[in-house]
Design an enzyme around this catalytic site. Structure first.
Site, PDB file in Angstrom:
ATOM      1  N   TYR A 151       0.851  11.294  -1.748  1.00 23.57           N
ATOM      2  CA  TYR A 151       1.080  11.950  -0.458  1.00 23.57           C
ATOM      3  C   TYR A 151       1.114  13.477  -0.563  1.00 23.57           C
ATOM      4  O   TYR A 151       0.560  14.163   0.309  1.00 23.57           O
ATOM      5  CB  TYR A 151       2.348  11.405   0.200  1.00 23.57           C
ATOM      6  CG  TYR A 151       2.077  10.145   0.991  1.00 23.57           C
ATOM      7  CD1 TYR A 151       1.696  10.208   2.324  1.00 23.57           C
ATOM      8  CD2 TYR A 151       2.166   8.896   0.401  1.00 23.57           C
ATOM      9  CE1 TYR A 151       1.425   9.060   3.051  1.00 23.57           C
ATOM     10  CE2 TYR A 151       1.893   7.735   1.112  1.00 23.57           C
ATOM     11  CZ  TYR A 151       1.521   7.824   2.442  1.00 23.57           C
ATOM     12  OH  TYR A 151       1.246   6.685   3.152  1.00 23.57           O
ATOM     13  N   GLU A 201       6.066   1.805   3.291  1.00 25.07           N
ATOM     14  CA  GLU A 201       5.202   1.203   2.275  1.00 25.07           C
ATOM     15  C   GLU A 201       5.991   0.729   1.058  1.00 25.07           C
ATOM     16  O   GLU A 201       5.625  -0.278   0.430  1.00 25.07           O
ATOM     17  CB  GLU A 201       4.104   2.192   1.879  1.00 25.07           C
ATOM     18  CG  GLU A 201       3.091   2.389   3.003  1.00 25.07           C
ATOM     19  CD  GLU A 201       2.225   3.629   2.848  1.00 25.07           C
ATOM     20  OE1 GLU A 201       2.126   4.142   1.710  1.00 25.07           O
ATOM     21  OE2 GLU A 201       1.656   4.070   3.859  1.00 25.07           O
TER      22      GLU A 201
END
Length: 407
Positions: free
Chosen positions: A95, A137
């Site tokens: 990310y 997630e």
């Protein structure tokens, strides 16, 4: 928590994102793959070439900016994307990489309009958005691994059977190479297949709906061979599966994922509408409904195909409907062959339209599920809304990056 001033700056950029969002995401992917070519092993190259991935990311960024002061409003979208990320193996440490390249793309596209305050605000906002995805997630990874028969990452499956379903579609029956149990799944979910194609510099990962009944000792995927057309390249993985992969070969699979699933708590009638290979997730739903065989819950299974030669899983659906009074199957052929006409093999010629739907579906107070090519889904969505079906009762799945049905 973001400061009010940061939120104000992010919201002020919403019109800019609406205008330049796709240009920003196009530049983002250019930078991402230049700086981190290893990520070419994750992303679908065909979707990149067609612009679908860029458009989907632009939509997600736009939605996040709109709801930056209430990200819970986009949690369904976060979960949907989270399922795809989990099945692809996207990790938390990736990310920050995405964040750096996204901010650089905003600067490149907006130029002087991307002031220090705007970039700083978007850096803070991206951190909050990323944390939301990472949290969702992480739970999904844990659930996938710890469920009965579950696993982390990719697991080797052997092709036990390969069955030709039509001129374009073949089914692959996949059993675990280690012989151990496999996780069950909700009808409508998919698995990711990792393909290492000889001569290809990158690994290719594709997601395919599970088309069979849950609870079996195997998974079944039914794959359409995507040949090259004027507006798209040939599907590398689908052609590889059709031409090269056979019985006895091994394919790595992720654990089942996906949010396009049958609402088990809804006891109203069900309408399953599919076009082409969009039949695959709906076939799994039909299997589940047939197994329950609730005589008080009518099921309409409606499938559109060009003709009988490319109509997959027809016999299977008809067998599920046979002897079950609550299930009715209907076929719509766009261009039926003479054999189709002679056999009376279809109920509607041309396209599924609202007039025909009203004749074969007894009520609009039902759960509607559909999947197929994007133009097909747009037409179905328009028809249902015109009929007055509640938006909450309309459920659909995109194959590949998500898009919009109202444009």
């Amino acid at each position: 928590m973001l400061a009010p001033a940061t939120i104000e700056i992010i919201k002020s950029t919403v019109p800019v994102l609406e205008k330049h969002g796709t240009a920003i995401t196009k530049r983002f992917y250019e930078l991402l793959f230049d700086n981190h070519p290893e990520l070419l092993n994750v992303f679908n190259h065909a979707n990149q070439k067609q612009g679908r991935q860029q458009a989907a990311l632009a939509g997600a960024v736009y939605a996040a900016a709109q709801h930056i002061d209430n990200l819970e409003a986009i949690l369904p979208v976060v979960r949907q994307i989270g399922h795809k990320h989990r099945s692809l193996g996207i990790k938390a440490e990736q990310y920050p990489i995405v964040g750096r390249n996204l901010l650089a793309a905003i600067q490149d596209v907006l130029g002087d309009a991307a002031t220090e305050d705007v970039i700083r605000a978007w850096g803070e906002a991206y951190g909050v958005i990323a944390d939301a995805f990472i949290g969702v997630e992480a739970d999904m990874y844990e659930q996938a691994e710890k469920q009965e028969g579950g696993w982390a990452g990719f697991r080797a499956f052997r092709v036990e059977r390969k069955v030709r379903e039509s001129e374009e579609i073949a089914s692959f029956y996949l059993v675990p190479a280690d012989g151990k149990p496999i996780a069950s799944y909700a009808p409508g979910q998919y698995v990711s297949v990792k393909a290492e194609i000889p001569g290809e510099p990158n690994v290719h990962i594709r997601q395919y709906s599970l088309s069979g009944a849950p609870g079996k000792p195997y998974y079944r995927i039914s794959v359409k061979r995507e040949d090259a057309a004027a507006d798209r390249p040939a599907g590398k993985v689908s052609v590889y599966l059709h031409e090269t992969v056979g019985e006895g070969d091994v394919l790595p699979l992720s654990a089942p994922a996906g949010s396009f699933t049958l609402d088990e708590g809804d006891r109203r009638p069900v309408v399953l509408i599919s076009g082409g290979v969009g039949v695959t997730p709906l076939a799994a739903m039909l299997h589940a409904l047939a197994e329950r065989n609730d005589p008080n819950r009518p099921v309409a299974f409606i499938h559109a195909a060009r003709n009988g030669d490319v109509h997959a899983l027809r016999k299977e659906v008809e067998e599920l409907a046979s002897g079950r009074s609550a299930i009715r199957a209907y076929w719509c052929y766009e261009k039926p062959t003479e054999r189709d006409r002679a056999a009376g093999a279809f109920h509607q010629e041309g396209y599924i339209d609202l007039n025909w739907l009203r004749r074969i579906v007894p009520t609009k107070d039902a759960g509607f599920y559909f999947c197929g090519p994007i133009p097909f889904m747009k037409a179905i969505n328009r028809a249902l809304l015109e009929w007055g079906v509640a938006p909450a009762d309309i459920h659909y799945e995109f194959f590949g990056p998500s898009g919009r049905l109202d444009d």
